[in-house]
Scaffold this active site. Structure first.
Site, PDB file in Angstrom:
ATOM      1  N   CYS A 195      -0.667   4.027  -6.338  1.00 45.39           N
ATOM      2  CA  CYS A 195      -1.627   3.487  -5.318  1.00 45.39           C
ATOM      3  C   CYS A 195      -1.729   2.035  -5.851  1.00 45.39           C
ATOM      4  CB  CYS A 195      -3.008   4.042  -5.195  1.00 45.39           C
ATOM      5  SG  CYS A 195      -4.178   3.259  -4.549  1.00 45.39           S
TER       6      CYS A 195
ATOM      7  N   CYS B 261       0.772  -1.086   0.035  1.00 44.03           N
ATOM      8  CA  CYS B 261       0.026   0.038  -0.099  1.00 44.03           C
ATOM      9  C   CYS B 261       0.909   1.340  -0.016  1.00 44.03           C
ATOM     10  CB  CYS B 261      -0.846  -0.052   1.222  1.00 44.03           C
ATOM     11  SG  CYS B 261      -1.827   1.570   1.603  1.00 44.03           S
TER      12      CYS B 261
HETATM   13  N1  DGL Z   1      -4.072   0.673  -2.208  1.00 40.90           N
HETATM   14  C1  DGL Z   1      -3.553   1.820  -1.136  1.00 40.90           C
HETATM   15  C2  DGL Z   1      -2.440   2.595  -1.678  1.00 40.90           C
HETATM   16  O1  DGL Z   1      -1.652   1.863  -2.348  1.00 40.90           O
HETATM   17  C3  DGL Z   1      -4.486   2.808  -0.445  1.00 40.90           C
HETATM   18  C4  DGL Z   1      -6.082   3.091  -1.033  1.00 40.90           C
HETATM   19  C5  DGL Z   1      -6.744   3.597   0.048  1.00 40.90           C
HETATM   20  O2  DGL Z   1      -7.142   2.814   1.021  1.00 40.90           O
HETATM   21  O3  DGL Z   1      -6.963   4.853   0.170  1.00 40.90           O
HETATM   22  O4  DGL Z   1      -2.235   3.866  -1.537  1.00 40.90           O
END
Ligand code: DGL
Length: 271
Positions: A190, A77
């Site tokens: 993301c 993440c």
């Molecule tokens: N998948 C996550 C990232 O890479 C976060 C998305 C979220 O929960 O806002 O930032």
């Protein structure tokens, strides 16, 4: 040092389904490794939360991975990587290496491009941290990094709402913004966004490279495991998937990435 075989699992986490893009790349690059995935769907989206809140979620998940006897942890993440890598590293100590998704990507871009402008789309928390700009411009001062928060895209992907005219229109509206003009490459900052890579690439009609970090992170993880002499030489035990709140879209996405036979359990660490 003689190489030993280490069958302990690798902990992988995200706020939701996004980290599955990284888990899927990990399982291809490291077929001998067992993954324990944690999707913190109770606290999704991380991108809208304060850094302090994200650090406390990451600590809870880190403790869960310690209890599961994980030998390494991948923060799949960007948002948690941006604000909670230090927290996680401190919690797990030097005994359990922590891999974040930002460093392998930033290193790749800084080495790959000599001069010019690089775009990043990410959550609000990642953009506020300016982490990509800091890391890339420090390694290569001839590059200029411009970051755009695209919060709607996370909920769109989490809902499975993409590959249609409306999702393409939302993506285009973000990519048309003036600060993403004349970029040489766009980083999908993301882990939810590789799922809309086709639509993002479609906007640029092949003229701008769209960088998905999942493979870079998987290769980097392999190198870290090798360096620490903790690769598994034997057959991997089945991956396990946990979510803090079981949602239909998470179940469906897990099946798309890993097939129907996966073991998926609800586990709220904050109850
Ligand atoms: N998948 C996550 C990232 O890479 C976060 C998305 C979220 O929960 O806002 O930032």
């Amino acid at each position: 040092m003689p190489s030993k075989s280490d069958p302990r699992p690798i902990g992988v986490f995200d706020s939701g389904i996004g980290g599955l893009t990284v888990a899927s790349a990990l399982s291809k690059v490291l077929p001998g490794e067992q993954l324990i995935y944690f999707g913190d769907t109770v606290h999704l989206p991380y991108g809208e939360k304060s850094a302090a809140a994200i650090r406390s979620y990451a600590s809870g998940i880190g403790k869960f991975f310690i209890a599961q006897n994980c030998k390494a942890v991948v923060i799949a993440c960007n948002t948690a990587s941006a604000v909670a890598t230090r927290t996680m590293t401190k919690l797990l100590t030097s005994k359990i290496p922590v891999i974040n998704v930002i460093d392998p990507t930033a290193n790749f871009v800084a080495a790959q491009y000599k001069t010019g402008k690089i775009g990043v789309i990410a959550t609000k928390a990642t953009v506020n941290s300016r982490i990509y700009a800091k890391r890339i411009e420090k390694k290569n001062p001839n590059l200029k990094v411009t970051m755009l928060a695209t919060p709607l895209l996370v909920s769109m992907v989490e809902e499975g709402f993409f590959n249609n005219n409306i999702s393409q229109a939302i993506i285009n509206a973000y990519l048309e913004k003036s600060n993403l003009r004349d970029i040489q490459a766009l980083i999908l900052g993301c882990t939810h966004f590789p799922l809309i890579k086709k639509e993002v690439s479609g906007y640029y009609k092949g003229k701008t490279r769209v960088i998905d970090s999942s493979e870079l992170v998987a290769e980097f993880t392999k190198a870290v495991l090798a360096k620490n002499n903790i690769l598994n030489g034997g057959k991997a035990a089945a991956h396990r998937f946990y979510v803090s709140d079981l949602t239909t879209s998470f179940t469906e996405s897990t099946h798309i990435f890993f097939g129907k036979k996966v073991k998926l359990s609800a586990k709220n660490l904050w109850d």
